[in-house]
Each structure stands twice: as structure tokens, then as C-alpha cells.
Design a protein around this motif. Sequence first.
Motif, PDB file in Angstrom:
ATOM      1  N   LEU A 354      -3.814   4.896   6.573  1.00  0.00           N
ATOM      2  CA  LEU A 354      -2.983   6.347   6.355  1.00  0.00           C
ATOM      3  C   LEU A 354      -2.146   6.510   5.313  1.00  0.00           C
ATOM      4  O   LEU A 354      -1.907   7.490   4.500  1.00  0.00           O
ATOM      5  CB  LEU A 354      -2.251   6.576   7.776  1.00  0.00           C
ATOM      6  N   LYS A 355      -1.491   5.164   5.031  1.00  0.00           N
ATOM      7  CA  LYS A 355      -0.374   4.938   3.877  1.00  0.00           C
ATOM      8  C   LYS A 355      -1.366   4.959   2.628  1.00  0.00           C
ATOM      9  O   LYS A 355      -0.420   5.008   1.461  1.00  0.00           O
ATOM     10  CB  LYS A 355       0.565   3.915   4.092  1.00  0.00           C
ATOM     11  N   LYS A 356      -2.377   4.895   2.402  1.00  0.00           N
ATOM     12  CA  LYS A 356      -3.253   4.494   1.251  1.00  0.00           C
ATOM     13  C   LYS A 356      -2.648   3.807   0.312  1.00  0.00           C
ATOM     14  O   LYS A 356      -2.095   3.934  -0.915  1.00  0.00           O
ATOM     15  CB  LYS A 356      -3.605   5.946   0.628  1.00  0.00           C
ATOM     16  N   ILE A 357      -2.415   2.483   0.729  1.00  0.00           N
ATOM     17  CA  ILE A 357      -1.653   1.309  -0.354  1.00  0.00           C
ATOM     18  C   ILE A 357      -2.825   1.221  -1.445  1.00  0.00           C
ATOM     19  O   ILE A 357      -4.157   1.027  -0.922  1.00  0.00           O
ATOM     20  CB  ILE A 357      -1.205   0.155   0.465  1.00  0.00           C
ATOM     21  N   THR A 358      -2.367   1.046  -2.813  1.00  0.00           N
ATOM     22  CA  THR A 358      -3.205   0.943  -3.759  1.00  0.00           C
ATOM     23  C   THR A 358      -2.813  -0.559  -4.002  1.00  0.00           C
ATOM     24  O   THR A 358      -1.711  -1.184  -4.223  1.00  0.00           O
ATOM     25  CB  THR A 358      -3.085   1.783  -4.871  1.00  0.00           C
ATOM     26  N   PHE A 359      -3.895  -1.139  -5.043  1.00  0.00           N
ATOM     27  CA  PHE A 359      -3.555  -2.217  -5.775  1.00  0.00           C
ATOM     28  C   PHE A 359      -4.455  -2.242  -6.897  1.00  0.00           C
ATOM     29  O   PHE A 359      -5.286  -1.541  -7.291  1.00  0.00           O
ATOM     30  CB  PHE A 359      -3.891  -3.486  -4.933  1.00  0.00           C
ATOM     31  N   ASN A 360      -4.228  -3.243  -7.797  1.00  0.00           N
ATOM     32  CA  ASN A 360      -4.960  -3.316  -9.278  1.00  0.00           C
ATOM     33  C   ASN A 360      -5.729  -4.531  -9.206  1.00  0.00           C
ATOM     34  O   ASN A 360      -5.196  -5.574  -8.750  1.00  0.00           O
ATOM     35  CB  ASN A 360      -3.954  -3.316 -10.429  1.00  0.00           C
ATOM     36  N   PHE A 361      -6.794  -4.459  -9.673  1.00  0.00           N
ATOM     37  CA  PHE A 361      -7.735  -5.677  -9.604  1.00  0.00           C
ATOM     38  C   PHE A 361      -7.931  -5.634 -11.018  1.00  0.00           C
ATOM     39  O   PHE A 361      -8.814  -5.066 -11.662  1.00  0.00           O
ATOM     40  CB  PHE A 361      -8.924  -5.681  -8.993  1.00  0.00           C
ATOM     41  N   GLY A 362      -7.301  -6.721 -11.953  1.00  0.00           N
ATOM     42  CA  GLY A 362      -7.601  -6.722 -13.354  1.00  0.00           C
ATOM     43  C   GLY A 362      -7.395  -5.307 -14.086  1.00  0.00           C
ATOM     44  O   GLY A 362      -6.361  -4.937 -13.941  1.00  0.00           O
ATOM     45  N   MET A 363      -8.476  -4.903 -14.704  1.00  0.00           N
ATOM     46  CA  MET A 363      -8.438  -3.563 -15.475  1.00  0.00           C
ATOM     47  C   MET A 363      -8.565  -2.452 -14.547  1.00  0.00           C
ATOM     48  O   MET A 363      -8.121  -1.273 -14.867  1.00  0.00           O
ATOM     49  CB  MET A 363      -9.531  -3.589 -16.291  1.00  0.00           C
ATOM     50  N   GLN A 364      -9.205  -2.638 -13.386  1.00  0.00           N
ATOM     51  CA  GLN A 364      -9.154  -1.618 -12.414  1.00  0.00           C
ATOM     52  C   GLN A 364      -7.835  -1.551 -11.502  1.00  0.00           C
ATOM     53  O   GLN A 364      -7.354  -2.106 -10.978  1.00  0.00           O
ATOM     54  CB  GLN A 364     -10.191  -1.971 -11.428  1.00  0.00           C
ATOM     55  N   LYS A 365      -7.587  -0.035 -11.903  1.00  0.00           N
ATOM     56  CA  LYS A 365      -6.185   0.254 -11.480  1.00  0.00           C
ATOM     57  C   LYS A 365      -6.201   1.125 -10.298  1.00  0.00           C
ATOM     58  O   LYS A 365      -7.150   1.939  -9.849  1.00  0.00           O
ATOM     59  CB  LYS A 365      -5.512   1.027 -12.530  1.00  0.00           C
ATOM     60  N   GLY A 366      -5.156   1.112  -9.282  1.00  0.00           N
ATOM     61  CA  GLY A 366      -5.189   2.000  -8.112  1.00  0.00           C
ATOM     62  C   GLY A 366      -6.105   1.964  -7.218  1.00  0.00           C
ATOM     63  O   GLY A 366      -6.762   3.133  -6.516  1.00  0.00           O
ATOM     64  N   ILE A 367      -6.881   0.693  -6.877  1.00  0.00           N
ATOM     65  CA  ILE A 367      -7.792   0.751  -6.065  1.00  0.00           C
ATOM     66  C   ILE A 367      -7.400   0.731  -4.429  1.00  0.00           C
ATOM     67  O   ILE A 367      -6.298   0.283  -4.380  1.00  0.00           O
ATOM     68  CB  ILE A 367      -8.605  -0.601  -6.069  1.00  0.00           C
ATOM     69  N   ILE A 368      -7.792   1.820  -3.732  1.00  0.00           N
ATOM     70  CA  ILE A 368      -7.078   2.042  -2.391  1.00  0.00           C
ATOM     71  C   ILE A 368      -7.382   0.896  -1.393  1.00  0.00           C
ATOM     72  O   ILE A 368      -8.816   0.618  -1.304  1.00  0.00           O
ATOM     73  CB  ILE A 368      -7.315   3.489  -1.869  1.00  0.00           C
ATOM     74  N   LEU A 369      -6.438   0.429  -0.758  1.00  0.00           N
ATOM     75  CA  LEU A 369      -6.829  -0.644   0.015  1.00  0.00           C
ATOM     76  C   LEU A 369      -7.361   0.057   1.341  1.00  0.00           C
ATOM     77  O   LEU A 369      -6.437   0.641   1.963  1.00  0.00           O
ATOM     78  CB  LEU A 369      -5.492  -1.478   0.430  1.00  0.00           C
ATOM     79  N   SER A 370      -8.578  -0.053   1.592  1.00  0.00           N
ATOM     80  CA  SER A 370      -9.092   0.451   2.915  1.00  0.00           C
ATOM     81  C   SER A 370      -9.315  -0.713   3.960  1.00  0.00           C
ATOM     82  O   SER A 370     -10.396  -1.210   3.727  1.00  0.00           O
ATOM     83  CB  SER A 370     -10.195   1.335   2.505  1.00  0.00           C
ATOM     84  N   ALA A 371      -8.357  -0.975   4.550  1.00  0.00           N
ATOM     85  CA  ALA A 371      -8.423  -2.134   5.542  1.00  0.00           C
ATOM     86  C   ALA A 371      -9.454  -1.495   6.753  1.00  0.00           C
ATOM     87  O   ALA A 371      -9.170  -0.479   7.204  1.00  0.00           O
ATOM     88  CB  ALA A 371      -7.168  -2.480   5.904  1.00  0.00           C
ATOM     89  N   SER A 372     -10.341  -2.630   7.047  1.00  0.00           N
ATOM     90  CA  SER A 372     -11.003  -2.021   8.256  1.00  0.00           C
ATOM     91  C   SER A 372     -10.878  -3.201   9.438  1.00  0.00           C
ATOM     92  O   SER A 372     -10.778  -4.320   9.103  1.00  0.00           O
ATOM     93  CB  SER A 372     -12.493  -1.857   7.718  1.00  0.00           C
ATOM     94  N   VAL A 373     -10.858  -2.869  10.544  1.00  0.00           N
ATOM     95  CA  VAL A 373     -10.919  -3.521  11.700  1.00  0.00           C
ATOM     96  C   VAL A 373     -12.204  -4.341  11.758  1.00  0.00           C
ATOM     97  O   VAL A 373     -13.225  -3.688  12.096  1.00  0.00           O
ATOM     98  CB  VAL A 373     -10.457  -2.995  12.884  1.00  0.00           C
ATOM     99  N   ASP A 374     -11.940  -5.584  11.738  1.00  0.00           N
ATOM    100  CA  ASP A 374     -13.082  -6.585  11.848  1.00  0.00           C
ATOM    101  C   ASP A 374     -13.215  -6.709  13.347  1.00  0.00           C
ATOM    102  O   ASP A 374     -12.727  -7.645  13.892  1.00  0.00           O
ATOM    103  CB  ASP A 374     -13.298  -7.721  10.917  1.00  0.00           C
ATOM    104  N   TYR A 375     -13.949  -6.072  13.959  1.00  0.00           N
ATOM    105  CA  TYR A 375     -14.201  -6.079  15.742  1.00  0.00           C
ATOM    106  C   TYR A 375     -14.607  -7.451  16.116  1.00  0.00           C
ATOM    107  O   TYR A 375     -14.229  -8.115  16.999  1.00  0.00           O
ATOM    108  CB  TYR A 375     -14.932  -4.864  16.115  1.00  0.00           C
ATOM    109  N   LYS A 376     -15.399  -7.999  15.165  1.00  0.00           N
ATOM    110  CA  LYS A 376     -16.013  -9.364  15.416  1.00  0.00           C
ATOM    111  C   LYS A 376     -14.870 -10.210  15.468  1.00  0.00           C
ATOM    112  O   LYS A 376     -14.815 -11.274  16.315  1.00  0.00           O
ATOM    113  CB  LYS A 376     -17.083  -9.687  14.606  1.00  0.00           C
TER     114      LYS A 376
END
Lengths: 412, 227
Positions: A354-376
Motif C-alpha cells: 500500500l505504501k508503494k515503496i520505490t527503488f532504483n535499479f541502475g538507470m531504471q528509476k522509481g521501480i515500485i517494490l511490489s512485495a508478494s507473499v510467497d505462500y510456499k
Amino acid sequence: MFGILKIASRNLMRYSRRTALTVSLIVIGVVFVSVFVSISGSFKNMMISQITDSMTGHVQVHRKGYMGAVETLPQNMNIKLMGLDRFDNALKDISGVEAISERIKFGGMFSTFTETSNIRLNGIDPEKEYKVVPLLPARILEGSKDLKRGEIIIPRLFANSMKVKVGDTVVVVASNKDGSVNGKQLKVSGIVESATGPGGRDGYVHIEDASEILRMDIPEISEIAIRIKDFDKLHEFEAALTERLSKELNKKGLPMFDVHTWEKLSPFYNIARMIDMMTLFVKILLVAVVLISVLNVMMMAVYERTREIGTAAAIGTRPSKILLLFLSEGLMMGIIGAGLGAAISIAAVYLINLKKITFNFGMQKGIILSASVDYKQLAVISLTVISVALLATLLPAIKASGTEPVNALRHI
Amino acid sequence: MSLVVAQDISKTYLLGSTEVNALSGVSFCLEKSSFISFVGPSGSGKTTLLNLIGCLDKPTTGTLIVCGEDTSKLKYSARADFRGKNIGFIFQDFNLMPVLSVYENTEYPLVMVQNINAAERKKRVELMLDAVGMSGHRDKRPSQLSGGQKQRVAVARALVTNPSLILADEPTANLDHDTSMKIISLMKSMRDNFGTTFVFSTHDPKVVKEAEKVFVLEDGKLVKEEA
Ligand SMILES: Nc1ncnc2c1ncn2[C@@H]1O[C@H](COP(=O)(O)OP(=O)(O)O)[C@@H](O)[C@H]1O
Ligand SMILES: [Mg+2]
């Protein structure tokens, strides 16, 4: 069994503060590990997909030895027509391929008539290429995404320093494997965002223009990029493809092809590995926390209840029942801790999204961290915690079940 | 045949490197449905003897037959089964389970030791609580009871499995005089009603009077046997 569970739960409630403390330690541990696993896992997956889906593809096939000399993009190490046929045939025996794209990779001179510089280029069929690296079109920031014949797409940083805009006419000159030099006038049709990793600063031309510049009478290919249907089966796919292609031998009886997964093509694989290692350490830490806290609390319980255990044993309670009684106390703490922990973890991951945390990966800026629950993973963590709680209880429980009533009843 | 036959039994404890003869050369027989007391000063070996009869411990020498079984030959788990089937215990400190109610404490041996079905359990527990006069307190926890009430529950718990023998090691030591007499007469009326053999130890002369047969212990030896 009902009797045992009733007594066990009453005893847990009897020392409610101590039980609550132990259970909350387990809960905190489970939440911490689960959230860490899902965030680091999501980050890792995004990092991997940034690399595989915008540049490398999942798997690449080259002529044997090409990768060792890749720095110079050698033209004498391409896969020839016969090799391509054999590759296409071999691929029919392999399942799980989503798309493939042939590339001609070459280095050349890029000239704007006022300035000249070196450039690395990929000759591609855009339709095929976009199916293998679906994030590539999104990286084309200016101009058109459909690369037609006579057009060139160049990296942004390159365009900036060469002061080239979309629509400009440029000349690309390259020498082929025989050393003959050829040039072609091309129109800049797009600017591609530079990306981190191999191939992240390459330009693109149409594959037919590439073979024209390199004067290939018969088509040749430097690299075949493959996208597979199920990324989780990457290593099975690699093994199957390697096995199948190892049967394709050249005239000297040596294997013709090399198979590489993205892991061997990108230095970011090591970061992915490091994330995995960190996750493992955090899990080990959780096991230690659960083990020590449950062991401690159960040892205390057995000591404090010596007289009760003695009484139970004296009036004929079997050792196995006394064992079960204590095991169920440990088990209950484990189950409650793991259950609560899992529930809170799911909620926590949801809140993080919900907080839409973003991070940068190299040149790609503002990628939204979409954490997903790994049920396994969550199930594995929960079951591990429950088993460890049970294991930690085993020692004190065995001690309790072997109590000599005579001695225990003297215990004050 | 007698319920308990002890022939020349002795028990030696090893305290560090010194041997303590808690019992030496004790022989006696206990008959079914009798009401028996072992008396003697502190340290005379009462607890040791009751532990041996109760199959909680093994004699160092001699033979001891309880309910037709030479219990010294039984393994740890089999001894638990033997106790659960044949013997009821009443302790000086009551030893009720603090997390269980009066009702549940009485029910405990039927659930955890014997596997008695729910209907039968209910019948037996209610009968016992009635017999010891604790029906009105069935949902209380031990911490809410007086000493005498706790010991009544302990009597009910010991009797609920219908054992042949009930062993009570100084059951009145932690009770005042009036309560002590009430507990002893309760035990006696239980013997009358259910025919269970009661063996108790004490060093209280007034309580001893209630016994039908008294064995006097001194320094681990049986010095007198009076009816
Ligand atoms: N576990 C033990 N280890 C060593 N000595 C013991 C042990 N149990 C009892 N004794 C000794 O055996 C003797 C008899 O004790 P006990 O049977 O408890 O007497 P009573 O119950 O009549 O007071 C005492 O001298 C006591 O110190
Ligand atoms: Mg004693």
C-alpha cells in the motif's frame, strides 16, 4: 488425547506471561523472516526480470567459444545457416520455449558527419526480439518502437554525447569477417534508455540491415536469445537444452553450441545469490531463536512442575503420556506463534505494498517494490518453526517422562 | 491369599559413600479390606515402606508380593501400569493438579491412566465426589479449597479407579486435629462402602487409634504388630 491437550493448554495459561513472551518471540521472528523473505525475494525477482526481460532473455545459445571472445564481437564465430537449421531442429525436441530471437551482434563506427564514435549494435527482428525481451519496448523513450529497415535505435547516453535526435540521419560503418568495410546510411528512429548490465548500452538495427552492412550472402547469427514459459524451470530447461545440443557436433566432432542462462551472462547473479544467502542466515537465526526460547521455557516448566510430574507418574500415568503432555505444550506454542506470525506477515506485506515503496535499479528509476507473499515460503517457515518448537520441547519432555516418582515427590 | 506379603524386605540408600538402612528385615501380611496403620517417629522408614508397597521403589533384598504380583520384577512402564490399575495414592501435601478443577482432578486417573469412556467417567466421578462430600465444590480449583477439602478430593481421586489398595503417607500431617479425624473416618467409611484396603502412615497417636491393625516401626525395623 483430549485430556492431554486440555492439561497442556491450562498449563500454558497458568504461566500466561511467560507463555506470551515466548509466543511473541516466535511471532516476531516469523514476521521478520517472512517479510524479509518476501521483500528480498520480490526485489530479487524484479532485478532478475529487469535483466532478463529487457536485455539478455532467459537463456542464450552461441557458437561454442563465442562468449569467451564476446568483448570484440567477433564476426568469424557466428552460427552459420547449417548450424541454425540444426538448432531449429534440436529445439523441436525441447518443450517450454515461449519465444526465440536471433541477433547479429557487431561493433562499428557511428558517424553524424560531424562526429564519429564506436557503437555496439544488435541486428534484430523487432517482432521476435520484443517477445523475448518484453521490457525492451518500454525502454524506448523517444521515437518509434517498431524498428523498420533503414532505421537505428541508439542508447540515450550515446545520443546525448553525440548530440543526435530522433529523425537525424547517420552512417554506420563496420567491417565483416573478411575485413571488408561497408557502410549504410540509417535514420535514427528511437532513443532507448540505457540499462545496467551487459547489452544495456547497445543500439539496435534491423537484422536485414545488419547482414547487409556485414555483407552476409548467407545469413549468420551471433546469438540466439530464448524466453521460456516457466522461469522457475530455468535449470531444467537449461539442462535439457544443453543435453540436446551436445549431440550437435561440427565436422571435427566437437560440440557446436554453448548454452548460457542469464546467471552466467550477468554479474547481477552474484547479488541474487547474496540475497539468497542472507535469507538463509536470517532463517537460521529464526531457528535459533525458537529453539532457545522454547527450550528455556520448557526446561523451566519441567523443573517447576517436578512434584506434579511425580504425582502423575505415581498414580500410574505412563511415561509416554507425560512425554506427550509436554510435547503438546511446545507444539501449541509453536503453532500459535507460527500461525499468528504468518497472519501478521501477510498483513505486513499487504501494508508495504500500500505504501508503494520505490527503488532504483541502475538507470531504471522509481521501480515500485511490489512485495508478494510467497505462500510456499511462508508454509516452509511456519512448519520449520513448529518442528523446531517440538524439537526444543523433546529434551525437557523426555526428562519429565523419565521422572522417578519417589525422587520427584521429595522435591520441594 | 493376603493382598500384600512382605518377606524379610530391606531397603538401603546410598548417601554419598555411607549406606543408610531405611528398612531392615521387615516381614508382614496385609489382608483385603483391612484398615491398617504404620506408625513410628520421623525417619523410622514409613515412607520408604509405603513406597515399596506402592511399587514406586524396589526393595534392596527380600520379596514383596502386592496383589499377587512380585513387583520388583516389573519394568518402569509396567510399574506405572501396575500402580494405575491396583493402587490409589493419598499424599501428605495433597498433590492435586493445580490447573484442574475438583471434578477434573477426580477424573484425572480415569482419563490419563485408565481409558474409561465418558459416560462411565461421569458416573464414577459424581459418585466419588458425593461420597467424599465435595459435590458442591466440583468446579473449584485446588487453590480455592481448604486442606481438609483438598484431602477429600485426593481420597476421591485415589478411589475413583476402584483400586484394591490405597496407600496414604501421613495423610493428616498437614491438617488440624478435627480435620484429621474427619479424613480418617472418611477413609474408614470408604473402606466400609467399597471394601478397599487402606494403609496409612502417621505419627499422630490419636489418628492411630482409628486403625484396626497397627504396625510400629523403629529405625527401619518392625518392632510391634497390634490389632
Ligand atoms: N532417597 C533417600 N536417600 C537417602 N536416604 C534416604 C532416602 N529416603 C529416605 N532416606 C533415609 O531413610 C530413613 C527412613 O526415611 P523415611 O522412610 O522417609 O522415614 P519416615 O517416612 O518414617 O520419616 C531416614 O533415615 C531417611 O533419612
Ligand atoms: Mg515420611
